[in-house]
Enzyme design. Structure first.
Site: not given
Lengths: 615, 615
Positions: B303, B449-451
């Site tokens: 993140r 992406y990545e949450g």
């Protein structure tokens, strides 16, 4: 990945509401010059357009994007299927709905025409550039050309026989049109020899029509510098004989085409005029040095058309995201997110997805209302001209003030909302299997062409606010004020109407601040620094007002329906669009007014060298 | 169109300021475990990285975008030049600057590593996905693996011999990771047979390394539903022998690759594990059911890495737009716009262009400060752990609260600012001749992406605000408050520091409002509805604070310089970044606080059917 995503979706019910219920199509249609038109005819055209948009244009949108345009033997080859769609479009007559019968059209109110255009643009923005430019060229010649020019060019540019373009931009003259270097030499026989290079010419070359009629801004030898020395010429790609037939080459050659972020099916061309000194043009209307004002007749229509493009893509993005959110199941309900055994729900149940969808819905409906309202003013101005000149002037004035809002606000929001649609889809939205990433790429150009959105903002604050002694702006404010007074104590929307009142006051005080700056040479740079902000504020007041107006109307309509009437859900939706916008967007207008009055001039005060350290 | 635009640009002076002057690199370096590092070593690394970014990665950015990835014989072929760049990258050691010496790295503070990463991402975001994922996989195994796993995998994943991935997403489990269906069957010999399909796997297959080490979330037979039943497995593409050599196929096959809006040089793969039941995995750390918490160690780093990607592209977009604005002449000066004979000026002279550039500059510098500050907290936590555990906990807490801000605010702003860079260029920015349209396309995925950024916002309000009894958030607020108290009457920035104080109060009251909602079941939906807004508010407070802190410092430094010192312009620039942001962005925090407290729940109240009329 499916080839040719059939992606176009809209809600005709909402378009019908805006056209017939909110803006009273019947108050415009049925009377001269729109005698032939009533709601049934209009509905039939809209249904037919939607079918065409879904079945013909929609499937060519993603294929056109991927294939793009290419050059073969000096000519642009458009993507597969475009030629067939072009023929069907003109056979069905969608591009001539609003054209007067004397030029072969159906003579509908502009209100209907913009709703038709929304679907043509929304289903395939790139394709619709070709007929759009042809329409603009025809419209200009129809308005400014000599009777002979009208006879020779207008109908063929309107019925798909010929294409058309507008050629303004040059390598060193984009927004600065007046710096154009293309020259026109009088030949003594009424014709002119045109010489120069134009760039960024949309639909500048293609294989869809037998000829292309370029409208070219050029400077006649000896004309003054700047925009005042520009004249406008009709320069066909192939010379047109006295009998109207297309003949030999007119020395207009295709230099290259651009490779772009979006609208890849639309050819953006470099055109070279007169490389062999054999390029002949004729003067539009036979008068020199008035090219810029002639071009502006086309430009105003083009700016409205860009606003419609933005609406078309934002709306298509909304309905695609909505359907995806209803179908795609992922995650448990937010009240049970810690329980892995809770059933997976469609993502429309997730609060932030609902928030994104309602934000899109409110903006799309508000911008649609603004555009149809602008068209209604155009229709009424036409209708009342000569019968009630004061009222006609009022309507024309509203077209003037609303045009920059429609162009800039719609295009800015379209890009933002298409990106938001990607976010609704998540990772899938970033992939070409779904249409939204293309909508986002396609829509970015809308804030740039036909006058950047800053040019729109300067048009608003530098020209439109003070037009007719400020009357047009005051009448706009009066219309908003009338709604506020009538609904300040409304049982459902009273609180939000008061928010609108606060926003309107913020807008008014900001207009006064701008006026003050214009009279103080030390503060004049604050005007361009604040123009975009002011345009956004005024757009938000306009959109908030029209959404609340629709909501008040929808509530009345709903009250008259039985509890089980399926139309109740639609009217309920209008209510929430207005409430969301009034609660989340309208309050920011007052905030913007507070920012504007601080007179921050930091962008002018920072020295150039301080933007980055010396290397 | 030039093939391979050499587009990467930054300003090392600004990176040096943030690292050395604002965040005191010297206070971290030079002490254990960073004994080997001082400012001169760091500067040399940054200069060398910049050269590599400009000369090697930059030119491959647009060519990689156009060529994209393709599949040949079941393997992804990366764009031309990527393999050579991969080798050079690892030879030069740029990916191991921050890696501890025990794993073959140079052991620098993370502060330096993030500055290095900014340039690698900014010059070629797509390329840097491959080494980025490999790094993440190595880091995770290094932290959670058994000693044997560490020995076998870490160094090779860090030195470019092998690649790595993180395999979470499945066709029906994106954000909802806990719904993963991939299974792991115990083989009795310590190995597991893996079976399932993973999608959206970045760097999932490529031709850059001899093997790829996948980290795969799967459910061991009989494990509970949801995230708590997931275990994490090391699943190499080719089986790894006892001697560490890559051998026969491990039954991991490439299903397909996605066609995307951007980062086209990065292969986004569908991977099928165990189609022939011959896919073996080993359990990370030898423990079942803790896969999610292990994965989160990689996820937090990932993140932050996404925040750095956003910064990298936004910064590259800024410097490209700045150079274009200095070079491109068009239009007269705005005070003489009616005079066509006035000289054409570079567009940086136009107020709205300056406004866009200063807006970009302020955001880029503020986000860079936020990221380097987060890295400094990581370094100090590492340094103080075991020596001063209270202080170490404070620093770790700040990493916790700042991580969602860095990921979400940087990525949202990156997309917006890259689009703004296009606007600075005008029509040229929409064309592929310039790098900004690609930056814009590439950056859109960062918010997903990545949450997704909403997941970041929920992580902030649902987890981080209340963490350690609210201590982390309170310490953040205390740090901001300390700056305010010290500078409230500052001679140059006092007014803006008071604006920061107002914003901080708005943020505090909003946090209290959120707390109230969390205790009232009837209002709990307001939390996800307001989470994104709160994250933005907190990010703006953080960025506004750090920009003002930098400005106060810059003014002091400037006062010590002679009038002709070339560094004055740089410090002057820091002042204007802070003033612009404090005057134009910080006031909106209080406005957002006012909106939040209205408790608008309209997105929950609108019935599903009202989003569109029944068809």
């Amino acid at each position: 990945m499916s080839a040719g995503i059939n992606s176009y979706k809209t809600d005709l019910r909402e378009i019908f509401f805006t056209l017939f219920e909110q803006f009273g199509f019947e108050g415009v249609a049925g009377q001269a010059p729109f005698e032939a038109w009533g709601p049934e005819e209009a509905k039939a055209v809209l249904q037919e357009t939607y079918r065409f948009a879904k079945e013909v244009l929609g499937p060519l949108n993603s294929t056109g994007d991927r294939e793009g345009c290419r050059i073969e033997n000096g000519t642009v080859i458009t993507p597969k299927g475009f030629k067939d769609a072009w023929q069907k479009l003109y056979e069905a007559g969608f591009k001539t709905v609003g054209v007067s019968p004397e030029h072969g059209g159906q003579g509908s109110p502009m209100m209907l025409q913009v709703a038709v255009e929304e679907m043509l643009c929304g289903s395939n923005a790139a394709f619709n550039m070709y007929p759009g430019l042809s329409y603009g060229a025809a419209e200009l010649i129809g308005e400014c050309g000599t009777p002979e020019q009208q006879k020779k060019f207008v109908e063929k540019c309107l019925n798909g026989t010929w294409g058309g373009t507008m050629c303004l931009t040059e390598p060193h003259a984009g927004s600065d049109v007046g710096a154009a270097k293309t020259t026109a030499r009088r030949n003594g026989d009424g014709t002119y020899s045109i010489r120069g290079t134009k760039i960024f010419i949309s639909a500048g070359d293609h294989d869809l029509a037998e000829n292309i009629i370029h409208l070219v801004l050029a400077r006649v030898d000896g004309a003054p510098a700047g925009t005042k020395g520009l004249s406008l010429f009709i320069v066909p790609k192939l010379r047109v004989g006295a009998d109207g037939s297309s003949g030999e080459s007119n020395d207009v050659s295709l230099g290259s085409i651009e490779h772009k972020m979006g609208i890849n099916g639309s050819a953006t061309c470099v055109l070279n005029f007169g490389e062999n000194d054999k390029c002949l043009g004729e003067l539009v209307g036979g008068v020199e040095h008035i090219g810029m004002s002639q071009m502006f007749k086309m430009m105003n229509g083009a700016r409205i058309a860009v606003g419609i493009q933005g609406l078309g893509l934002a709306s298509a993005a909304y309905f695609n995201a909505l359907d995806y959110a209803k179908e795609r199941k992922q995650g448990g309900h937010f009240t049970k997110w810690k329980d892995p055994s809770s059933p997976r729900v469609p993502i429309i149940e997730h609060p932030d997805v609902r928030r994104m969808l309602l934000e899109m819905k409110a903006h799309v409906e508000g911008i649609r209302a603004l555009i149809i309202k602008l068209a209604m003013h155009t229709d009424k101005a036409k209708q009342l001209s000569g019968r009630d000149d004061d009222q006609a002037a009022y309507h024309r004035g509203q077209v003037e003030v609303l045009t920059p809002l429609v162009k800039a606000y719609s295009s800015d929001q379209a890009f933002r909302l298409c990106a938001q649609a990607i976010q609704v889809y998540g990772g899938a939205g970033f992939c070409k299997d779904y249409p939204v990433e293309q909508y986002c790429r396609d829509s970015k150009i809308f804030s740039i062409y036909e006058g950047t959105n800053h040019i729109q903002a300067m048009d608003l604050v530098g020209r439109k606010l003070g037009q007719a002694g400020g009357a047009h702006f005051q009448q706009f404010m009066g219309d908003v004020g009338g709604f506020i007074e009538a609904n300040r104590e409304h049982k459902t929307f009273g609180t939000e109407v008061k928010v609108l009142a606060g926003a309107q006051e913020g807008l008014m005080s900001s207009a006064m601040v701008l006026l003050g700056w214009s009279q103080d040479p030390s503060k004049v740079s604050l005007i361009p620094l604040s123009a975009n902000r002011f345009l956004q504020m005024m757009s938000e007041v306009a959109v908030g007002w029209l959404l609340l107006e629709a909501a008040v109307l929808a509530e009345k309509k709903m009250e008259a329906l039985s509890a089980s009437d399926p139309d109740r859900a639609f009217y309920e939706g209008k209510k929430w669009s207005a409430l969301w916008y009034a609660r989340n967007v309208l309050p920011t207008v007052e905030q913007s007014a507070r920012l504007l009055v601080t007179e921050d001039a930091s962008p002018m005060q920072i020295p150039d060298a301080a933007f980055a350290a010396p290397v």
